[in-house]
Motif scaffolding. Structure first.
Motif, PDB file in Angstrom:
ATOM      1  N   LEU A  75      -6.103   9.460  12.802  1.00 53.24           N
ATOM      2  CA  LEU A  75      -5.681   9.721  12.688  1.00 53.24           C
ATOM      3  C   LEU A  75      -6.256   9.225  11.455  1.00 53.24           C
ATOM      4  CD1 LEU A  75      -2.167   9.467  12.055  1.00 53.24           C
ATOM      5  CD2 LEU A  75      -3.067  11.076  13.330  1.00 53.24           C
ATOM      6  N   THR A  76      -6.563   9.861  10.194  1.00 58.72           N
ATOM      7  CA  THR A  76      -7.249   9.357   8.807  1.00 58.72           C
ATOM      8  C   THR A  76      -6.103   9.563   7.642  1.00 58.72           C
ATOM      9  OG1 THR A  76      -9.026  10.414   9.488  1.00 58.72           O
ATOM     10  CG2 THR A  76      -9.314  10.094   6.811  1.00 58.72           C
ATOM     11  N   LEU A  77      -6.232   7.851   7.233  1.00 65.13           N
ATOM     12  CA  LEU A  77      -5.043   7.827   6.327  1.00 65.13           C
ATOM     13  C   LEU A  77      -5.555   7.683   4.762  1.00 65.13           C
ATOM     14  CD1 LEU A  77      -3.622   7.313   8.511  1.00 65.13           C
ATOM     15  CD2 LEU A  77      -2.086   5.646   7.598  1.00 65.13           C
ATOM     16  N   ASP A  94       0.903  -1.235   0.134  1.00 67.59           N
ATOM     17  CA  ASP A  94       0.003  -0.099  -0.246  1.00 67.59           C
ATOM     18  C   ASP A  94       0.914   1.055  -0.099  1.00 67.59           C
ATOM     19  OD1 ASP A  94      -2.338  -1.360   0.223  1.00 67.59           O
ATOM     20  OD2 ASP A  94      -2.507  -0.686   2.104  1.00 67.59           O
ATOM     21  N   ILE A  95       0.549   2.382  -0.477  1.00 69.66           N
ATOM     22  CA  ILE A  95       1.104   3.265  -0.648  1.00 69.66           C
ATOM     23  C   ILE A  95       0.012   4.414  -0.232  1.00 69.66           C
ATOM     24  CG2 ILE A  95       1.668   5.061  -2.241  1.00 69.66           C
ATOM     25  CD1 ILE A  95       1.704   3.714  -4.991  1.00 69.66           C
ATOM     26  N   ASN A 104      -6.723   1.804  -7.293  1.00 70.90           N
ATOM     27  CA  ASN A 104      -7.551   1.975  -6.166  1.00 70.90           C
ATOM     28  C   ASN A 104      -7.268   3.158  -4.496  1.00 70.90           C
ATOM     29  OD1 ASN A 104      -9.923   0.538  -7.647  1.00 70.90           O
ATOM     30  ND2 ASN A 104      -9.073  -0.637  -6.730  1.00 70.90           N
ATOM     31  N   THR A 105      -8.220   3.773  -4.522  1.00 70.96           N
ATOM     32  CA  THR A 105      -7.687   5.037  -3.106  1.00 70.96           C
ATOM     33  C   THR A 105      -8.325   4.966  -2.491  1.00 70.96           C
ATOM     34  OG1 THR A 105      -6.454   6.470  -4.814  1.00 70.96           O
ATOM     35  CG2 THR A 105      -7.101   7.333  -2.600  1.00 70.96           C
TER      36      THR A 105
END
Length: 419
Positions: free
Chosen positions: A241-243, A213-214, A250-251
């Protein structure tokens, strides 16, 4: 480490430390002189003294006349303000210059044979001392207010300013260095930050992160390199936190809370990182923007230091977070051998650390002396007895020296891969 690298490391360490100590002590020196405190010695390093490389002209006031004391004049140590003396002068370039002076016993002096010293400053001496891990400005009467030109005799506000001035100069140096780096510009790596491995039962695993994952964004912080991610994570441990994560084409978004006390080797999120280099952006700023950037970077460093203190108190700081002179010297050698920009950056970081550590309210440090001034203010000018204050600072210095020995011993163990 071979002999050549050791010599280079020691050289860079002494240069960096010398600059920081010089700047710090100049702060004390400037404001002590400004408020009329007699500065007896400006020393680089701690005694025993190696050499005296300069002595400035002094002056003595007798019969309302200020007389120059030449640098080469051997002024008697038993002459002080209020003493009775006989003296001789000569005029040099329109100034009265002292050529001889002799103390006179007050009980045996004649009615007109002697004169009283109204004020005195024998001139600051500048010395180099054998222990190179610090420096000092020795002022008259640091705990004893009996002399009107002593440090202790000054108003509490003036004493507080003198004490804070050293740390203030170190913070100013950091702002100048960080601002200079912003003007010069530094390469900033732009890379894809890739999850290499996810630890089982970690926040990252619970959030659904997988290898490859990036990580694109954390809250409102765009992640352009590993340093961005590390800073965003460690600054927000214990907070959700929101990543924003890219997986293939896909994102998606996911949430997690970095751990304050992660298992050893896992980190707050529980991931190991890899990166794919894209390019290096060379970022520089005009001076009008560089100064606010330098100030912001200095403030960021201050907050990181206090975060480090908090983690040390909680027992969550990484192993090796505390380093003494040997460790600082090792890192200084590495940084300075990487080039002048890295050396400037390390010097700025160390300057902020020196400022904050000196302001801690511990006896013998500037912050400990400042605490006594604050207590005096709270007691409406009633000061603690000078001998008691001196004893507290003496004990504090002994504790600091013991801590220095222990930390240095720990540095030696780490240097040889032990402990």
């Amino acid at each position: 480490m071979d002999i050549a690298n050791l010599a280079i490391t020691i050289f860079y360490f002494l240069i960096v430390l010398g600059v920081l100590v010089l700047v710090h002590e100049i702060g004390h020196y400037i404001f002590a002189k400004r408020f009329g405190v007699r500065v007896e010695e400006f020393g680089i390093g701690y005694p025993p003294r190696a050499l005296q490389f300069w002595k400035e002209n002094g002056w003595i006031q007798i019969q309302s006349k200020r007389i120059v004391i030449p640098r080469s004049f051997k002024f008697p140590s038993d002459i002080h303000t209020g003493a009775w003396v006989t003296y001789k002068t000569q005029v040099v370039n329109g100034c009265d210059v002292l050529t001889s002076i002799t103390p006179v016993d007050a009980d045996s002096r004649g009615p007109a044979a002697a004169s009283q010293v109204q004020d005195l400053d024998s001139g600051t001496i500048y010395t180099l001392n054998w222990l190179p891990l610090g420096g000092f400005v020795r002022m008259t009467g640091e705990e004893n207010p009996s002399d009107p030109r002593s440090f202790a005799a000054q108003r509490p506000l003036w004493r507080a300013i003198i004490l804070v001035a050293g740390a203030g100069m170190n913070l100013l140096l950091a702002v100048v260095l960080f601002s200079t780096l912003a003007v010069i510009g530094q390469p900033r790596p732009i890379e894809k930050v890739i999850v290499a491995e996810v630890a089982p039962n970690s926040p990252a695993a619970a959030a659904g992160l997988l290898a490859n994952d990036i990580i694109v964004q954390v809250d409102d912080v765009k992640i352009e390199n590993r340093e961005d991610l590390l800073r965003a994570t460690f600054d927000r441990t214990g907070q959700p936190l929101t990543l924003v994560v890219q997986r293939g084409a896909n994102t998606f978004m996911t949430s997690l809370t970095p751990r304050v006390n992660p298992p050893k080797g896992e980190g707050p999120m529980g991931i190991k990182l890899d990166a794919q280099a894209i390019r290096d952006d060379y970022v520089s700023a005009p001076i009008g923007q560089a100064i606010p950037l330098g100030a912001a970077r200095t403030w960021e460093t201050v907050t990181q230091i206090f975060t480090g203190f908090r983690r040390l108190a909680q027992g969550t700081a990484p192993q090796g977070s505390v380093g003494g002179p040997i460790e600082i010297g090792r890192v200084a050698g590495i940084a300075c051998q990487l080039g002048p920009l890295r050396c400037m950056e390390f010097t700025a970081l160390l300057s902020v650390n020196l400022a904050i550590l000196n302001l801690l309210p511990f006896p013998a440090l500037d912050g400990g002396r400042l605490l006594f001034v604050v207590i005096e203010g709270l007691r409406r000018g009633k000061r603690i007895a000078p001998e008691k204050e001196g004893l507290v600072h003496f004990i504090g210095m002994a504790i600091l020296l013991l801590l220095m020995v222990l930390i240095t011993f720990n540095d030696v163990l780490h240097l040889f891969g032990i402990g």
